[in-house]
Design an enzyme around this catalytic site. Structure first.
Site, short mmCIF file in Angstrom:
data_model
loop_
_atom_site.label_atom_id
_atom_site.label_comp_id
_atom_site.label_asym_id
_atom_site.label_seq_id
_atom_site.Cartn_x
_atom_site.Cartn_y
_atom_site.Cartn_z
N ARG A 1 -11.75 6.99 9.43
CA ARG A 1 -11.96 5.69 9.35
C ARG A 1 -13.18 4.57 8.59
NH1 ARG A 1 -7.00 1.79 9.18
NH2 ARG A 1 -7.49 0.00 10.44
N HIS B 1 -7.41 -5.35 -0.63
CA HIS B 1 -6.32 -4.89 -0.16
C HIS B 1 -5.38 -5.07 1.09
CE1 HIS B 1 -3.81 -1.78 -0.65
NE2 HIS B 1 -4.16 -1.04 0.84
N ASP B 2 -6.68 -5.77 1.88
CA ASP B 2 -5.89 -5.99 2.92
C ASP B 2 -5.32 -7.43 2.63
OD1 ASP B 2 -5.99 -3.75 5.10
OD2 ASP B 2 -8.04 -4.28 5.94
N SER C 1 0.88 -1.42 0.14
CA SER C 1 -0.07 0.33 0.24
C SER C 1 1.04 0.94 -0.10
CB SER C 1 -0.74 0.12 1.43
OG SER C 1 -1.94 0.81 1.32
N ASP D 1 -8.16 -6.88 -4.72
CA ASP D 1 -7.79 -5.31 -4.75
C ASP D 1 -8.65 -4.49 -5.45
OD1 ASP D 1 -6.93 -3.13 -4.24
OD2 ASP D 1 -4.84 -3.80 -3.79
#
EC number: 2.3.1.31
Length: 365
Positions: free
Chosen positions: A213, A342-343, A144, A309
């Site tokens: 967040r 993405h994580d 990232s 992602d």
């Protein structure tokens, strides 16, 4: 695994925006020992909301390090083989100079802190390596925003990076990503407690930071992952409430992610770091031609993406690979399958570890 947490003063730092920080402080952790030849140093570059506690217990949350799956005895980054360094980035809030740091007048910088770039973060890391007596990295690795730093390292200091591992990242921030960041920044600045960034000593803009967040966390997951984990299941109830409580498990999850984040992160740091990511565009510094950012580089590259992602899709990784190919830079590329979006680079991924281990050891993956 034993870590060595440290904070050092590194003098002034000239920034891309024209300002000069009169005093740079960098907080970092190391794992393992630097070899007598000083040739086994690996720099781990962290993502937006991470910090230097990559493989040690976090002093605020008490949770294990964010990359313990990658770092540890017998793992891809092994302290028995590597001297692993992870520094809190410039502008952050876990010991490195940022908006909550004290200005010369004894008050926190707040919005007086100059706007920074990814290149500024990398220059701060370079000063740290100079301080440690490390001329050349065995590898730089990150996912990232950490991957952005890795690419910037290879561009700014090609003679100082032997191998670069850029995971789930891009060479520029897209309009969509800039838009998501702006939503988060506006949520923070709309919080009455933000007080124009001068909230230190009073209540923090926790509500705004929590919403920021929550919005960002949605982009870190995939639709498949959200569906498998939550679907439309209700949270601790048998029927909908016909109100605005957290009826669904996914709502409760996001609220928890938002509220817990405010315990460990500074709202102004969130503004500055997201802005640095938005400004990131390696090609812009090279006449709009991305390959020129890497021309003549002696670095070997490994670029890794994940098929679910959508924050930094595989097309962005391919763009980097094509640019490296255009200047005949040695590069390996793989797209991994994962339901986690993405994580995925932070979660269990045996294929990722196998590829990184093979690339760093110089053996086929």
């Amino acid at each position: 695994m034993t870590s060595s947490p440290q904070t050092v003063e590194l003098g002034e730092l000239a920034l891309d925006g024209g300002a000069v920080l009169p005093s740079l402080q960098v907080a970092f952790e190391t794992y393992g020992e630097l070899s007598p030849q000083r040739d086994n140093a690996v720099l781990v570059c962290h993502a937006l909301t991470m910090d230097q506690y990559a493989a040690s217990r976090h002093p605020v949350t008490g949770k294990p390090g964010w990359w313990t799956r990658m770092i540890g005895p017998g793992r891809s980054l092994d302290p028995q083989r590597h001297f692993i360094i992870c520094a809190n980035v410039l502008g952050s809030c876990m010991g490195t100079t940022g908006p909550k740091s004290l200005h010369e007048d004894g008050r926190p910088w707040g919005l007086r802190f100059p706007v920074i770039t990814i290149a500024d973060m990398v220059r701060a890391q370079a000063k740290l390596l100079d301080h440690l007596g490390i001329d050349r990295l065995c590898a730089a690795i990150g996912g990232s925003m950490g991957g952005m730093q890795v690419l910037q390292w290879a561009s700014l200091y090609p003679d100082r990076v032997e191998r670069a591992v850029a995971i789930a990242t891009a060479a520029r921030h897209s309009a969509q990503n800039i838009a998501f960041h702006e939503v988060g920044r506006q949520a923070i600045m709309a919080d009455p407690a933000w007080a124009g960034g001068d909230y230190y000593g009073g209540p923090a803009p926790a509500a705004g930071l929590s919403v920021a967040r929550m919005a960002a966390h949605i982009t870190y997951m995939s639709e498949q992952g959200l569906t498998e984990k939550f679907g439309r299941r209700l949270q601790d109830r048998e029927a909908i409430s016909f109100g605005f409580d957290a009826d669904f498990q996914v709502e409760s999850y996001l609220r928890h992610q938002g509220s817990s984040f405010t315990d460990r992160f500074d709202a102004n740091s969130y503004l500055y770091i997201t802005r640095a990511m938005d400004y990131f565009d390696l090609a812009e510094r090279h006449g709009g031609v991305l390959g020129e950012a890497f021309r003549g580089s002696g670095t070997r590259f490994c670029v890794i993406s994940f098929n679910t992602d959508w924050l930094y899709p595989t097309s962005e990784s391919r763009r980097v690979v094509h640019a490296l190919n255009s200047v005949r830079a040695p590069v390996s590329f793989v797209e991994l399958s994962s339901p986690y979006g993405h994580d995925a680079f932070l979660l269990e991924s045996p294929d990722l570890y196998r590829i990184v281990d093979g690339f760093l050891s110089g053996t086929p993956s």
